[in-house]
Design a protein around this motif. Sequence first.
Motif, PDB file in Angstrom:
ATOM      1  N   ALA A 187       3.955   3.482 -12.839  1.00  0.00           N
ATOM      2  CA  ALA A 187       2.882   3.713 -11.873  1.00  0.00           C
ATOM      3  C   ALA A 187       1.816   2.628 -11.973  1.00  0.00           C
ATOM      4  CB  ALA A 187       2.256   5.087 -12.112  1.00  0.00           C
ATOM      5  N   ILE A 188       1.451   2.267 -13.203  1.00  0.00           N
ATOM      6  CA  ILE A 188       0.402   1.274 -13.392  1.00  0.00           C
ATOM      7  C   ILE A 188       0.850  -0.100 -12.919  1.00  0.00           C
ATOM      8  CG2 ILE A 188      -0.888   0.016 -15.162  1.00  0.00           C
ATOM      9  CD1 ILE A 188      -2.029   2.748 -14.404  1.00  0.00           C
ATOM     10  N   THR A 189       2.114  -0.421 -13.102  1.00  0.00           N
ATOM     11  CA  THR A 189       2.627  -1.702 -12.623  1.00  0.00           C
ATOM     12  C   THR A 189       2.465  -1.827 -11.116  1.00  0.00           C
ATOM     13  OG1 THR A 189       4.219  -1.917 -14.430  1.00  0.00           O
ATOM     14  CG2 THR A 189       4.686  -3.152 -12.415  1.00  0.00           C
ATOM     15  N   GLN A 190       2.802  -0.755 -10.395  1.00  0.00           N
ATOM     16  CA  GLN A 190       2.675  -0.792  -8.936  1.00  0.00           C
ATOM     17  C   GLN A 190       1.206  -0.792  -8.509  1.00  0.00           C
ATOM     18  OE1 GLN A 190       4.817  -1.334  -6.482  1.00  0.00           O
ATOM     19  NE2 GLN A 190       3.001  -1.303  -5.161  1.00  0.00           N
ATOM     20  N   ILE A 191       0.400   0.024  -9.148  1.00  0.00           N
ATOM     21  CA  ILE A 191      -1.024   0.064  -8.815  1.00  0.00           C
ATOM     22  C   ILE A 191      -1.667  -1.291  -9.081  1.00  0.00           C
ATOM     23  CG2 ILE A 191      -3.253   1.039  -9.506  1.00  0.00           C
ATOM     24  CD1 ILE A 191      -1.770   3.718  -9.934  1.00  0.00           C
ATOM     25  N   TYR A 200       0.834  -1.210   0.000  1.00  0.00           N
ATOM     26  CA  TYR A 200       0.000   0.000   0.000  1.00  0.00           C
ATOM     27  C   TYR A 200       0.867   1.258   0.000  1.00  0.00           C
ATOM     28  CZ  TYR A 200      -2.844   3.755   2.004  1.00  0.00           C
ATOM     29  OH  TYR A 200      -3.457   4.959   2.244  1.00  0.00           O
ATOM     30  N   TYR A 201       1.865   1.304   0.861  1.00  0.00           N
ATOM     31  CA  TYR A 201       2.686   2.513   0.946  1.00  0.00           C
ATOM     32  C   TYR A 201       3.603   2.675  -0.262  1.00  0.00           C
ATOM     33  CZ  TYR A 201       0.992   3.681   5.560  1.00  0.00           C
ATOM     34  OH  TYR A 201       0.180   4.066   6.603  1.00  0.00           O
ATOM     35  N   ARG A 202       3.899   1.593  -0.957  1.00  0.00           N
ATOM     36  CA  ARG A 202       4.626   1.737  -2.228  1.00  0.00           C
ATOM     37  C   ARG A 202       3.722   2.337  -3.308  1.00  0.00           C
ATOM     38  NH1 ARG A 202       7.602  -3.069  -0.656  1.00  0.00           N
ATOM     39  NH2 ARG A 202       5.901  -4.427  -1.361  1.00  0.00           N
ATOM     40  N   THR A 203       2.436   2.098  -3.178  1.00  0.00           N
ATOM     41  CA  THR A 203       1.473   2.592  -4.159  1.00  0.00           C
ATOM     42  C   THR A 203       1.008   4.008  -3.845  1.00  0.00           C
ATOM     43  OG1 THR A 203       0.686   0.301  -4.319  1.00  0.00           O
ATOM     44  CG2 THR A 203      -0.669   1.986  -5.372  1.00  0.00           C
ATOM     45  N   LEU A 204       1.018   4.380  -2.585  1.00  0.00           N
ATOM     46  CA  LEU A 204       0.447   5.645  -2.138  1.00  0.00           C
ATOM     47  C   LEU A 204       0.980   6.871  -2.876  1.00  0.00           C
ATOM     48  CD1 LEU A 204      -1.582   6.941  -0.262  1.00  0.00           C
ATOM     49  CD2 LEU A 204       0.190   7.006   1.520  1.00  0.00           C
ATOM     50  N   PRO A 205       2.296   6.992  -3.129  1.00  0.00           N
ATOM     51  CA  PRO A 205       2.769   8.182  -3.853  1.00  0.00           C
ATOM     52  C   PRO A 205       2.122   8.344  -5.230  1.00  0.00           C
ATOM     53  CG  PRO A 205       4.604   7.047  -2.835  1.00  0.00           C
ATOM     54  CD  PRO A 205       3.426   6.146  -2.697  1.00  0.00           C
ATOM     55  N   PHE A 206       1.881   7.242  -5.920  1.00  0.00           N
ATOM     56  CA  PHE A 206       1.226   7.305  -7.230  1.00  0.00           C
ATOM     57  C   PHE A 206      -0.230   7.731  -7.077  1.00  0.00           C
ATOM     58  CE2 PHE A 206       4.535   3.958  -7.814  1.00  0.00           C
ATOM     59  CZ  PHE A 206       5.327   4.642  -8.717  1.00  0.00           C
ATOM     60  N   ILE A 207      -0.889   7.234  -6.020  1.00  0.00           N
ATOM     61  CA  ILE A 207      -2.273   7.621  -5.767  1.00  0.00           C
ATOM     62  C   ILE A 207      -2.361   9.121  -5.490  1.00  0.00           C
ATOM     63  CG2 ILE A 207      -4.238   7.342  -4.207  1.00  0.00           C
ATOM     64  CD1 ILE A 207      -3.334   4.458  -3.742  1.00  0.00           C
ATOM     65  N   VAL A 208      -1.473   9.611  -4.645  1.00  0.00           N
ATOM     66  CA  VAL A 208      -1.463  11.037  -4.297  1.00  0.00           C
ATOM     67  C   VAL A 208      -1.251  11.883  -5.546  1.00  0.00           C
ATOM     68  CG1 VAL A 208      -0.211  12.833  -3.050  1.00  0.00           C
ATOM     69  CG2 VAL A 208      -0.704  10.639  -1.924  1.00  0.00           C
ATOM     70  N   GLU A 209      -0.324  11.466  -6.389  1.00  0.00           N
ATOM     71  CA  GLU A 209      -0.048  12.218  -7.617  1.00  0.00           C
ATOM     72  C   GLU A 209      -1.258  12.228  -8.547  1.00  0.00           C
ATOM     73  OE1 GLU A 209       3.186  12.272 -11.333  1.00  0.00           O
ATOM     74  OE2 GLU A 209       3.340  10.778  -9.733  1.00  0.00           O
ATOM     75  N   LEU A 210      -1.906  11.084  -8.688  1.00  0.00           N
ATOM     76  CA  LEU A 210      -3.073  11.011  -9.566  1.00  0.00           C
ATOM     77  C   LEU A 210      -4.230  11.853  -9.028  1.00  0.00           C
ATOM     78  CD1 LEU A 210      -3.005   7.195 -10.380  1.00  0.00           C
ATOM     79  CD2 LEU A 210      -2.703   9.049 -12.030  1.00  0.00           C
ATOM     80  N   ARG A 211      -4.414  11.830  -7.725  1.00  0.00           N
ATOM     81  CA  ARG A 211      -5.501  12.614  -7.135  1.00  0.00           C
ATOM     82  C   ARG A 211      -5.239  14.107  -7.290  1.00  0.00           C
ATOM     83  NH1 ARG A 211      -7.004  10.502  -1.247  1.00  0.00           N
ATOM     84  NH2 ARG A 211      -8.901  11.685  -1.668  1.00  0.00           N
ATOM     85  N   ALA A 212      -3.969  14.502  -7.221  1.00  0.00           N
ATOM     86  CA  ALA A 212      -3.619  15.913  -7.380  1.00  0.00           C
ATOM     87  C   ALA A 212      -3.901  16.397  -8.799  1.00  0.00           C
ATOM     88  CB  ALA A 212      -2.147  16.120  -7.040  1.00  0.00           C
TER      89      ALA A 212
END
Length: 207
Positions: free
Chosen positions: A155-159, A106-118
Amino acid sequence: MIVASQKRKENIAEYLLYMWQIEDIIRFHKLDLDSIRANIIDKFPADRETLDRMAEWYESLIDMMRREEVTEHGHLQMNKNVIGELADLNRRILADPRFDRYRAEYYRTLPFIVELRAKSAGAPAGEIETCFNALYGILMLRLSGKPISDETAKAITQISRFVALLAKCFHLDEQDRLFGEDGPANAGETAPAANDAPEAPAAEAAD
């Protein structure tokens, strides 16, 4: 109907992406059941009874989309409910100190989530919905033959890896095998590799 039922049993993530695609296919055909029957249903390799049940399934979805006012955009409530269930499960797993591997993913994915939400327009979606929005967006890019940058692919690989793990946990939870004594071991025994990420359903497979 047939594909949806199978995916719902086997992989909740693939099921949700598939159902989003079905929504868009219905919109593409302007909610016209005759058009869907001619271009999709009648081309499906099945007997007449099955084809008639498929037509009924599409008709029920068309009716729901009209009643829920998602004929142009948005998702059916039943699909929103899946997102809600996955988001709730994510919170419960993160709150359980036994799921270290899940928490790390989850925490490896979180930075990508934050970026996408921004980058999202309007009110940002929740974390889990953001992941699915990204996966569905990539599906659409691939179907249209458009290129994907290395940064996006990373990003998609990690998500995908995270969503695959969440989906596995979802089915374990349905079987009451996630939060019991052996739950973390059950989840860890089937750690998904990169190629276990949700598969993009092909449009012509829609039923």
